[in-house]
Design a protein around this motif. Sequence first.
Motif, mmCIF file in Angstrom:
data_model
loop_
_atom_site.group_PDB
_atom_site.id
_atom_site.type_symbol
_atom_site.label_atom_id
_atom_site.label_comp_id
_atom_site.label_asym_id
_atom_site.label_seq_id
_atom_site.Cartn_x
_atom_site.Cartn_y
_atom_site.Cartn_z
ATOM 1 N N SER A 16 0.841 -1.216 0.000
ATOM 2 C CA SER A 16 0.000 0.000 0.000
ATOM 3 C C SER A 16 0.869 1.257 0.000
ATOM 4 C CB SER A 16 -0.931 0.011 1.224
ATOM 5 O OG SER A 16 -1.831 -1.071 1.157
ATOM 6 N N THR A 126 -5.912 -3.390 7.597
ATOM 7 C CA THR A 126 -7.179 -4.117 7.507
ATOM 8 C C THR A 126 -6.863 -5.520 8.005
ATOM 9 O OG1 THR A 126 -6.861 -5.154 5.340
ATOM 10 C CG2 THR A 126 -7.697 -2.892 5.329
ATOM 11 N N GLU A 127 -7.880 -6.401 8.014
ATOM 12 C CA GLU A 127 -7.624 -7.774 8.452
ATOM 13 C C GLU A 127 -7.090 -8.633 7.293
ATOM 14 O OE1 GLU A 127 -10.410 -6.311 7.926
ATOM 15 O OE2 GLU A 127 -11.956 -7.642 7.165
ATOM 16 N N GLN A 128 -6.928 -8.035 6.109
ATOM 17 C CA GLN A 128 -6.426 -8.773 4.940
ATOM 18 C C GLN A 128 -4.894 -8.745 4.909
ATOM 19 O OE1 GLN A 128 -8.793 -10.105 2.951
ATOM 20 N NE2 GLN A 128 -10.407 -9.114 4.133
ATOM 21 N N LEU A 138 -4.828 3.531 1.576
ATOM 22 C CA LEU A 138 -4.807 3.021 2.963
ATOM 23 C C LEU A 138 -4.378 4.074 3.985
ATOM 24 C CD1 LEU A 138 -5.070 0.659 5.003
ATOM 25 C CD2 LEU A 138 -2.729 0.019 4.453
ATOM 26 N N ARG A 223 -14.200 -8.926 13.632
ATOM 27 C CA ARG A 223 -13.608 -8.812 12.282
ATOM 28 C C ARG A 223 -12.091 -8.990 12.341
ATOM 29 N NH1 ARG A 223 -11.046 -4.773 10.127
ATOM 30 N NH2 ARG A 223 -11.730 -3.293 11.714
ATOM 31 N N ILE A 224 -11.478 -8.407 13.368
ATOM 32 C CA ILE A 224 -10.011 -8.425 13.418
ATOM 33 C C ILE A 224 -9.438 -9.813 13.743
ATOM 34 C CG2 ILE A 224 -9.676 -5.965 13.814
ATOM 35 C CD1 ILE A 224 -9.563 -6.442 16.778
ATOM 36 N N SER A 227 -7.433 -11.533 11.033
ATOM 37 C CA SER A 227 -6.080 -11.060 10.698
ATOM 38 C C SER A 227 -5.093 -12.225 10.715
ATOM 39 C CB SER A 227 -5.621 -10.007 11.714
ATOM 40 O OG SER A 227 -6.561 -8.969 11.794
#
Length: 284
Positions: A16, A126-128, A138, A223-224, A227
């Motif tokens: 990023s 992000t978690e990606q 980003l 969500r995290i 990761s």
Amino acid sequence: MINKLCIIGVGLIGGSLARALKAADSVGHVVAVGRDVEHLKRAVELGVADSYETSISDAVADADMIVVAVPVGSMKTIFAELAGKIKSDAVITDVGSVKGNVVRDAIDTLGDDLSRFVPGHPIAGTEQSGVEASFSELYKGQRVILTPLEETDALATQAVTKMWHAAGADVESLSVEHHDEVLAATSHLPHALAYTLVDTLAQMHEHREIFQFAAGGFKDFTRIASSDPQMWHDICLNNRDALLDILSRFSGDLNKLTKAIENEDSESILKLFTRAKTARDQNC
Ligand code: NAP
């Protein structure tokens, strides 16, 4: 303008940054370094990097800026490989989520190049993972914390600050210790809690039903936990003391809530929830 940028670890964070600098016309050539040639080829195909190298010494030899963006547990090996191989006016920075151990690794390995090293941490993600997940926006409006050392050359700090500004970020300075305490509370503890919550529920007999009926709140909160496990393993062990302090404090508070529920102590429960709602509404 950075003439030649070397990104070691072209995943979400390193990729990023390369994309953001290219979008801002702030970099000439980006060379990517990593372990897996397929990942490096993909970085070139996606236009994130202009070329790739598997040898760190070849990649850094004529680079003006070197960004180390690998998991924190791998930083020491990378620093040891690049020490003594960079140009005398080149600048090295990292993006690691923990600063104390990364700085110790740099002190142990970089030798005379230590004055060219500016420890850094973008508070964005992000978690990606991986280069496919990288995107140029980003860092827009996000913060980057730099933790320069006494030895750090002021011109090196200026160059790293300028790079992050070009990527759209705001730059602030903190001491290494303060960074690690604050991030243990605001980032490392929430990740540890999210992983543990999902794991606890996943091990229950009714886990299929639990996940099937999970509503938005559960998804937001956890969500995290998607990761990268290796990255968060490294972060927990590399910020051990600060994380243990805040985990112990949190466990104490959770025990108090458990007792209040056991005792049907509505006053304490309501006080806690109201205090927390006010703090969140005012500060987030
Ligand atoms: P990522 O997407 O998994 O990228 C890591 C990259 O490092 C991959 O391209 C990987 O490529 C490469 N790599 C791993 N070990 C390596 C080694 N020993 N030598 C060379 N390359 C290696 O992870 P990320 O999210 O970008 O995180 C990178 C760093 O940023 C970590 O230090 C993390 O603490 C920090 N950070 C992350 C976030 C976040 O939210 N994700 C936020 C701020 C800071 P190969 O597998 O091909 O080698």
